[in-house]
Every structure is written in C-alpha cells, then in structure tokens.
Motif scaffolding. Sequence first.
Motif: not given
Length: 409
Positions: A121-128, A349-360
């Motif tokens: 994905f392009p920079p600053n995109s959310s991962l699936p 039905q999951a919630q993600y806390a590590c799928n965006e730049d800066g959260t990895f």
Amino acid sequence: YQYNSSHFVMMNDSTSGRKTSAGVEGSYAEGTGWEEAKKDFTWRSGDWTSKYAPWGDGASGPRGGTPPAMMWVLSAESFYYAAFYMLSQLTLNLEGKAREGWNWNCWNWEIDPVEGTKGWFPPNSSLPGNVNQLYATNSAAISGCMPVTGFASQANGLRHIFSQPSQFREYCEQNPTAAGCQPWVEDVMWSGGAFGSQRFENYADQPYVFAVVVDHRGYWIYRWIPDATTGETGWPGVGRHGADRVLVKRPRAVADVGGLATDVRGDVPEAVILQPSVPPEAACLRSSIETVNFQFGADALGAMAAQLGEYQPGGALEGAQNWWAHFADTEQYQNYPLSICGVPKTSLQAQYACNEDGTFACDCKVRLQGEDETSQSSTFMKLPRSLWFLVLTGLGACSWFLSKPVARQ
C-alpha cells in the motif's frame, strides 16, 4: 522437498542449513544452520531490503520442484514481519543473475503463503490487519498454466450450486450454510490477499515452523508452534531445529479448532490453510464467466488440452497446459471444514492497534471487539532476526514446474 509418489525427499541444492546424511539442522542460538549458510543464498534486494533464494545457471541447478508434488519447509525463531514465498526457478535464476549485471526477467508465477503487507500500500495507508498478521496470496503473478480460484462464487461459475472444490461437495451437502458453501449468499475469497481472510498472526520471539505443499488439490499452508521440550511438530520428522531427509507424505491431521479456519491467531498451536487448485474441469467452469483473454482463454485452452490429451509435443494443442492435471493428490485433505479455504471478510471482527504508520510495535496482538485494549510497546517494529533452517525449493520454469521459494527478511 520433491515428492516421489510416496514420500517427500529433500533437495540438497534447494536447502539452506547444516545438511547431513539424515537431513538438515540448525540453531539460531548456536549460529548454525541458516545463520551460517544464508550468505550462499543472497538474492537481489528490491521491495524487501534483504532477500534470499537458491539460484544458479539453469541446467547446473538448482532444478526446482516438479510434479507429482513438492514442499517447502521453514523454521523461524521469530517471523514477526517477513515473507516466505515461491517463484519459478527461471525467475529465481534470472533475478539472481541481476546481481552480476543482468537486468531482464520474466515474473511468470508466484505464490506468497506468508507475507507482510506494508509494501502493498502507499505510505500512510492503513493495513488490512496488524503489521504482524501475514497474509497468504496466490494471485500476485498468475501463470496461464496454473489458474487460481479468486472468489468462491467465481470458482463455481456464479451458479447457485456448490461444485468446486470437488473434495468439499460432501461437506457442503451436510453443512449447506457453512462458510463458502453458499457463495451466492455470502462470498468468500479463496485466493487470499487483502480481500480475503487467509492470514497468520505471528508473535515476536515465538518459534514457528511452516510447511507449504503443492499438490493436485492446491496450495496447503501449515503452521505449527513446535513443542517447547522436544521441538516436534505435527509433521513427523519436521522439528524446530531440523528436518529429516525423507518425510512421510502428510502431517497428522490438524485438530485445533483455532487452526481450522483462516485468520489464525498467534497462539494457535497448529493450523492449515488451503488455496484450492483449479484442475481442468474446474478451469472450464472458472473461465466460462470471463472474457476470452490472455488469462482465461489460456486457462480454458489448457483445460481442453489436458482433457483431450493434446498438450504434449506433437499434439494438436501443444503448449497449452493445465499444470494442476499433472500433480498427484498427496492426501493432505483429512476431512477438514471448508473454512480452511477462507471465511467471509465480514466475520473478521477484530480491532487493530498496529496497522498504521507510527503504531507498529513488537508486541502487537489482535483483540476482538469488546475485549480490553492491550498495551502496546513504544518500540518500533524490527525485522525477524532468525531462521534456523530453510528448505527453499521452487518450481521448474514455465516449461515445467515451479521453482523455489524465497525468504524475504
């Protein structure tokens, strides 16, 4: 590993680790196995900073895997964010030669059983999903000789009747509302990728052993957490620190419920994902709903050539191929539910806390909706540091089968 109609036999020139008469072994802690051999498998970098693969000059080897079946095995101390994928041997050789100044290649087949998604994905995109949810995909570079399913509805010709994959017909007759059995009601992606649910959550510093089998039924992707004491896995002869030179044709049946549906959590001890094959009859059905083009025209012609026996040199349809027809059924299917091929994406039905730049972070874990939020480390993601041994085999080339896998770290 190459299948010899009864067992899988290790291929020396496709195997990285400390090779012995008994098989291959290695220990990251001791600096053996992959750590001491990976320099011999260096490949040209690109979308991933470090890549490793077995490559050569062609006839002198490595030859890659061929029908009637083949298998790849990887044991990792930590596989938090990485990729384990396979290419044709022709592609591997040409890309390897690029390190010597060659700049021509033909990316004609690829499967990605376990791959991180940040580069998709392009920079600053959310991962699936979270950064450590690694996806399986078989549609990155589709060969005209080896068609893939796509969605369950497409594999079944957009009809309101389940017929493919044929080994699941009885299961769907008995469980008509199970995931994938009525794709005209709710569709399921069977080729993986961001539109699907075929993924493994991998924890940091957690040993895992992966095995990937290609046979007549499709791409079988296994993951085990090896026994903490013995290092054993569900496949006899495959363990945390080594694998036998000759292996029985299939593992013990996966029984853990958490490993019998895609979207596998990091603590599941055993799991299997299947990306179904598209042999001749299925290829005719899959192509029937598409425009006649380079992909689906080739798929249909290859199916006809196989069923008429006219694909061989001198045949009326020489060169048209459906390679699935040449693979054997190694009996990996052990009365599994169709959910091993995929579940509806709406069920994630999951919630993600590590799928965006800066959260990895290095301790990401999926949590279901309603669960308390788990703390996340402020330490940024690091690449996996350890492979203990790696059996890197691929497919022959478009002229015959698939060659070797590549490890991207």
